[in-house]
Design an enzyme around this catalytic site. Structure first.
Site, PDB file in Angstrom:
ATOM      1  N   LEU A 119       0.836  -1.210   0.000  1.00 20.78           N
ATOM      2  CA  LEU A 119       0.000   0.000   0.000  1.00 20.78           C
ATOM      3  C   LEU A 119       0.862   1.248   0.000  1.00 20.78           C
ATOM      4  CD1 LEU A 119      -2.950   1.257   0.648  1.00 20.78           C
ATOM      5  CD2 LEU A 119      -2.176   1.189   3.045  1.00 20.78           C
ATOM      6  N   CYS A 120       0.382   2.296  -0.683  1.00 20.59           N
ATOM      7  CA  CYS A 120       0.986   3.629  -0.564  1.00 20.59           C
ATOM      8  C   CYS A 120      -0.144   4.655  -0.656  1.00 20.59           C
ATOM      9  CB  CYS A 120       2.074   3.851  -1.614  1.00 20.59           C
ATOM     10  SG  CYS A 120       1.460   4.035  -3.307  1.00 20.59           S
ATOM     11  N   HIS A 121       0.155   5.877  -1.062  1.00 22.22           N
ATOM     12  CA  HIS A 121      -0.872   6.923  -1.117  1.00 22.22           C
ATOM     13  C   HIS A 121      -1.788   6.749  -2.324  1.00 22.22           C
ATOM     14  CE1 HIS A 121      -1.884  11.520  -0.939  1.00 22.22           C
ATOM     15  NE2 HIS A 121      -2.875  10.765  -0.499  1.00 22.22           N
ATOM     16  N   ILE A 135      -4.194   4.256  -0.396  1.00 22.61           N
ATOM     17  CA  ILE A 135      -5.096   4.536   0.718  1.00 22.61           C
ATOM     18  C   ILE A 135      -6.067   5.663   0.377  1.00 22.61           C
ATOM     19  CG2 ILE A 135      -3.633   6.244   1.890  1.00 22.61           C
ATOM     20  CD1 ILE A 135      -4.453   4.786   4.546  1.00 22.61           C
ATOM     21  N   GLY A 138      -0.881   4.335  -5.057  1.00 18.99           N
ATOM     22  CA  GLY A 138      -0.671   3.064  -5.729  1.00 18.99           C
ATOM     23  C   GLY A 138       0.530   2.987  -6.648  1.00 18.99           C
TER      24      GLY A 138
END
Length: 307
Positions: free
Chosen positions: A264-266, A293, A268
């Site tokens: 996961l990141c901000h 996210i 993708g």
């Protein structure tokens, strides 16, 4: 002479710390202890094909500065396989090393081939004689699959090398000729191709409601601490991308490459970069959270703040 290129991870100051646990990987041959140490410390291929989004530009920039070529090869790896539908595949991946000499140096090549037959190590000969910049890693090209060796145009391939490599018996040194000259190549191992899929945030949210999922899956958040402080998901272990140097060398000690791993990141993008790198480290089933996210907060759980 025009050369092809391959992107590698840089060597770490303490190679032993970087050594992946090869016993966890589906390898179908055996090596001497010295060969295992060599392969274990080899910085595998990492394809840099993504442009960072504005929100993740700093971390992506750092990732692309930390991971790029310590030593280039005459081959460039194509992007890792990626599918938004189904990543299942039975394609073979092979672990290849090689050396390269000039087209008019066939006699030298034949002599080197005989030296290998007599017991010398191809990687040692590559360091001494190869024209390919991969000689710095003993001619190691890492794990590759068919269609993965492209020229700088990213269109034309190197069919002669690919055909020779994928038809070569394990551990036997074979020769082939390409537009770059004569090659001696050796396939050290083979395995089934790994899976990299994109998972929609709504699907991940449903899985997150199952306690057994949180126990069995490996959840990795590659955002920076200040981002995680603003919004986070339970169960995710934070591995900040800007701190890659601290956790990268020990990734296979902290996580099991055989387990399902969600990244996961901000938005993708950074997570996809890391997912592709994890493929090169032997992780078999990887799931990139589509849209990160931010999309999770908008589509799956509106109680998660956006930033």
């Amino acid at each position: 002479m025009s050369m092809l290129r391959v992107s590698h991870l840089p060597p770490f100051s303490t190679p032993a710390l970087f050594a992946p646990r090869l016993s966890r990987l589906p390898i179908f041959t055996s090596f001497s202890p010295s060969k295992l140490r060599q392969i274990s410390s080899f910085p595998s291929i990492f394809p840099r094909t993504l442009k960072p989004s504005s929100s993740s530009s700093q971390s992506s920039f750092i990732f692309n500065r930390v991971l790029p070529m310590a030593g280039r090869s005459c081959f460039r790896a194509a992007a890792a396989s990626f599918s938004a539908e189904s990543g299942s595949s039975s394609e073979r991946e092979i672990l290849v090393q090689h050396l390269l000499v000039k087209e008019n140096d066939l006699n030298l090549l034949l002599d080197l081939q005989q030296r290998v037959v007599r017991g010398e190590d191809l990687s040692d000969l590559a360091v001494e004689f190869s024209l390919c910049p991969s000689k710095k890693e003993g001619g190691m090209l890492g794990w590759v699959r068919k269609g993965q060796m492209n020229t700088d145009s990213e269109i034309s391939q190197v069919p002669e090398f690919e055909e020779a490599a994928f038809n070569a018996p394990l551990n036997k040194v074979v020769r082939c000729k390409t537009q770059f000259g004569w090659h001696l190549l050796q396939v050290l191992s083979e395995r089934e191709e790994s899976i990299l899929q994109e998972i929609p945030p709504e699907e991940l949210h449903v899985k997150m409601q199952d306690p057994s999922f949180l126990e069995d899956a490996q959840l990795i958040d590659v955002r920076e601490p200040e981002e995680v402080a603003q919004a986070s998901l339970p169960g995710f272990q934070v591995l900040p991308l800007q701190q890659f140097g601290s956790w990268g060398p020990e990734i296979t000690a902290k996580f099991d490459p055989q387990k399902d791993t969600y990244v996961l990141c901000h938005h993708g993008m950074r997570s996809l970069q890391v997912s592709k790198w994890l493929q090169t480290q032997g992780f078999r089933r990887l799931f990139n959270v589509s849209g990160g996210i931010h999309a999770y907060a908008l589509k799956a759980d509106q109680t998660i703040p956006t930033y």
